[in-house]
Design an enzyme around this catalytic site. Structure first.
Site, PDB file in Angstrom:
ATOM      1  CB  SER A   1      -0.963   0.004   1.189  1.00 45.49           C
ATOM      2  OG  SER A   1      -1.995  -0.929   0.981  1.00 45.49           O
TER       3      SER A   1
ATOM      4  CE  LYS B   1      -4.520   1.907  -0.686  1.00 43.33           C
ATOM      5  NZ  LYS B   1      -3.912   0.582  -0.587  1.00 43.33           N
TER       6      LYS B   1
ATOM      7  CE1 TYR C   1      -4.986   2.468   3.973  1.00 48.65           C
ATOM      8  CE2 TYR C   1      -5.875   0.415   3.123  1.00 48.65           C
ATOM      9  CZ  TYR C   1      -4.869   1.360   3.157  1.00 48.65           C
ATOM     10  OH  TYR C   1      -3.756   1.200   2.372  1.00 48.65           O
TER      11      TYR C   1
ATOM     12  CG  ASN D   1      -6.893  -1.781  -0.352  1.00 52.81           C
ATOM     13  OD1 ASN D   1      -5.760  -1.342  -0.540  1.00 52.81           O
ATOM     14  ND2 ASN D   1      -7.219  -2.434   0.741  1.00 52.81           N
TER      15      ASN D   1
ATOM     16  CG  HIS E   1       0.505   4.533   3.248  1.00 52.53           C
ATOM     17  ND1 HIS E   1       0.155   3.197   3.334  1.00 52.53           N
ATOM     18  CD2 HIS E   1      -0.624   5.195   2.935  1.00 52.53           C
ATOM     19  CE1 HIS E   1      -1.143   3.075   3.067  1.00 52.53           C
ATOM     20  NE2 HIS E   1      -1.640   4.267   2.826  1.00 52.53           N
TER      21      HIS E   1
ATOM     22  CG  ASP F   1      -5.451  -6.878   1.475  1.00 48.24           C
ATOM     23  OD1 ASP F   1      -4.228  -7.000   1.289  1.00 48.24           O
ATOM     24  OD2 ASP F   1      -5.999  -5.787   1.653  1.00 48.24           O
TER      25      ASP F   1
END
Length: 537
Positions: free
Chosen positions: A61, A64, A160, A162, A295, A501
């Site tokens: 992530s 991102k 959060y 995705n 992050h 995930d």
């Protein structure tokens, strides 16, 4: 000793000793210059191939913020018409139930304030098994059609998801006619000097020799084969050397007012003007009172994190091929760094909050009626409690007989209910105590088959007494059986600690309708709330 010597010892000795993992790589930069880096352990413990600064990890992530830099660069080059075209493409990708909402904007999508449910979490409800194949161009469009409605109004809260980033990245590809990897190479990787970085969507084909491991020193480490594909939500892989080049770029661009990074790092806000802590793929938080922009990344077998402290112009990178919490690693490292006079010249207090040793009398199970999520409060030692609301335990310090606090939540007990403040999510709510319910034959009334038209998912409940099981079917197949536990009244937990995930949903809250088992059930977790099923069998 010099700052370089101190930092090198910190990475080469202190961190590997404190956090015992199969392998890892880390670096520290100050004022945009590398002052220490270290790679240790093994990329593959079976073949004994070591981790090196050139070993390529999936950074998950962390991708991102890189996609957001590409987006901002393209908008700067092509103008508002391009931004409008991307948003229109997002609306075409999403289901009609959410696509037309006027408050759904690009800024809220890339700021996790869209109100869209997380598609990776929903794969559990669509029948995926933990190591199934998931295709970004075949399965992801089908997933995006089945999101259902918003679980909060766009711009009002943080969750959060995705979904925001897979939708935006696919929309950018549609508008530009280029792959996200090509765009990242053109706009970021090549100009910055990230020589081996790339968007490698297929996690089953990571560059050799890296292997991700489940387990621990106590249980042993087991290789984990991921077979999912990621887009702009988490598909980039890079080496420590690549990430060092990226941190040098971040430092340079953070000083340039019109740069894409500078624009993206501006403090985000909710629709009511209150400050948010996430924007354009960047988390805004603090370590020892010092602002950080960071992050993390996670995949079964991997945990990664990059952190930049603007005022101190200090960067930290950590890449691990295990599931050790990199926030703990970063906090440990950064606290030591900012306490070094040669690095930060700050006087950091080593005073720890006094442990009140208070034992509370309000442990138990509670229920948030608005979000339909359970809050489970436990106390294993005086002065500290655990509260599970987002599916995983959060440790809180007890302040007095009726209050406890942590970075994630503040709780006050009054009138047999919990007043809960979740600052990061911009949420305040009251959770009522669930009445304890004796196990009896009435639980058999919950057994049956339920269907959610909203997300196209079937929920099977089986078992008897206090031992119920839940399983989900959907367009991805027939998922595994999950164990359920009654919390009180008609509210249950469904355990789900392995999924496609990472991190996983943890516990799903399952709330049956009252009265003879009812005719329906609401299933949800933090990233996918309030999903209603009706009984069909």
């Amino acid at each position: 000793m010099t700052a370089t010597t101190d930092c090198q010892r910190l990475l080469a000795q202190d961190v590997p000793t404190a956090f015992r993992v199969p392998g890892g790589a880390a670096a520290i930069l100050k004022d945009g210059e590398l002052i220490a880096k270290h790679a240790w352990g093994y990329a593959n413990i079976d073949t004994r191939e070591p981790v090196t600064p050139d070993t390529i990890f999936p950074i998950c992530s962390i991708s991102k913020q890189m996609v957001c830099l590409v987006l901002t660069e393209l908008i700067a080059e092509k103008g508002q018409d391009f931004a409008d075209a991307v948003l229109n493409a997002v609306r075409e990708i999403l289901p009609a139930s959410v696509a037309s909402h006027e408050d759904l904007t690009l800024e809220r999508l890339v700021g996790m304030r869209s109100g869209l449910r997380d598609y990776w979490i929903l794969t559990v409800l669509w029948g995926a098994r933990p190591q199934d194949r998931f295709s970004i161009y075949q399965d992801a469009p089908e997933a995006l059609k089945r999101l259902g409605g918003f679980h909060f109004a766009p711009g009002t809260q943080f969750s959060y998801s995705n979904t925001n980033f897979v939708a935006v990245s696919l929309a950018i590809e549609r508008v530009t006619g280029k792959t996200m990897n090509d765009l990242l190479q053109e706009q970021l990787f090549k100009p910055v000097g990230m020589k081996t970085a790339a968007l490698r969507a297929d996690m089953a084909r990571l560059p050799s020799p890296i292997v991700g491991y489940e387990g621990s020193e106590e249980t042993g480490y087991v290789p984990y084969l991921n077979k999912i594909e990621w887009a702009g939500d988490a598909g980039v892989s890079a080496s420590l050397e690549d990430m060092i080049a990226y941190e040098k770029y971040v430092h340079r661009q953070s000083q340039v007012e019109n740069s894409s990074y500078y624009k993206n790092a501006v403090d985000p806000k909710y629709i009511d003007g209150e400050p948010a802590n996430y924007g354009y793929g960047l988390v805004h938080s603090e370590i020892e009172g010092q602002k950080t922009v960071s992050h993390s990344g996670g995949l079964a077998g991997f945990r990664l994190r990059r952190t930049y402290m603007p005022a101190q112009r200090l960067s930290h990178i950590v890449l691990l091929n295990s599931e050790t919490d990199t926030k703990l690693v970063t906090d440990y490292t950064m606290k030591k760094l900012i306490a070094m006079p040669s690095i930060a010249q700050l006087q950091i207090s080593d005073h720890k909050p006094e442990n009140t040793k208070i034992e509370i009398n309000w442990t138990g199970n509670y229920f948030d009626e608005e979000a339909k999520l359970a809050v489970v409060v436990k106390q294993d030692k005086p002065g500290e409690i655990t509260a599970n609301y987002d599916g995983h335990d959060d440790k809180l310090q007890v302040l007095n007989e009726n209050e406890a606090t942590s970075e994630e939540m503040n709780i006050r007990f009054e009138n047999d209910s919990l007043s809960v403040n979740r600052p990061r999510e911009h949420r305040k709510f009251t959770a009522r105590r669930l009445a304890e319910t004796e196990v009896s034959a009435d639980t058999i009334s919950f057994v049956g088959t339920y269907y959610s038209e909203e997300i196209d998912s079937t929920f099977h409940v089986t078992g008897s007494g206090a031992m119920l099981y839940g399983a989900f079917d959907g367009f991805l197949g027939k998922g595994p059986v999950h164990v359920m536990r009654r919390l009180g009244e008609d509210v249950w937990w469904l355990a789900c600690f392995r999924s496609l995930d990472a991190p996983t949903p943890g516990y799903w809250s399952v709330a049956f309708e009252s009265g003879d088992g009812g005719s329906g059930v609401t299933v949800g977790c933090m990233g996918a709330r309030n999903i209603k099923y009706r009984r069909v069998g």
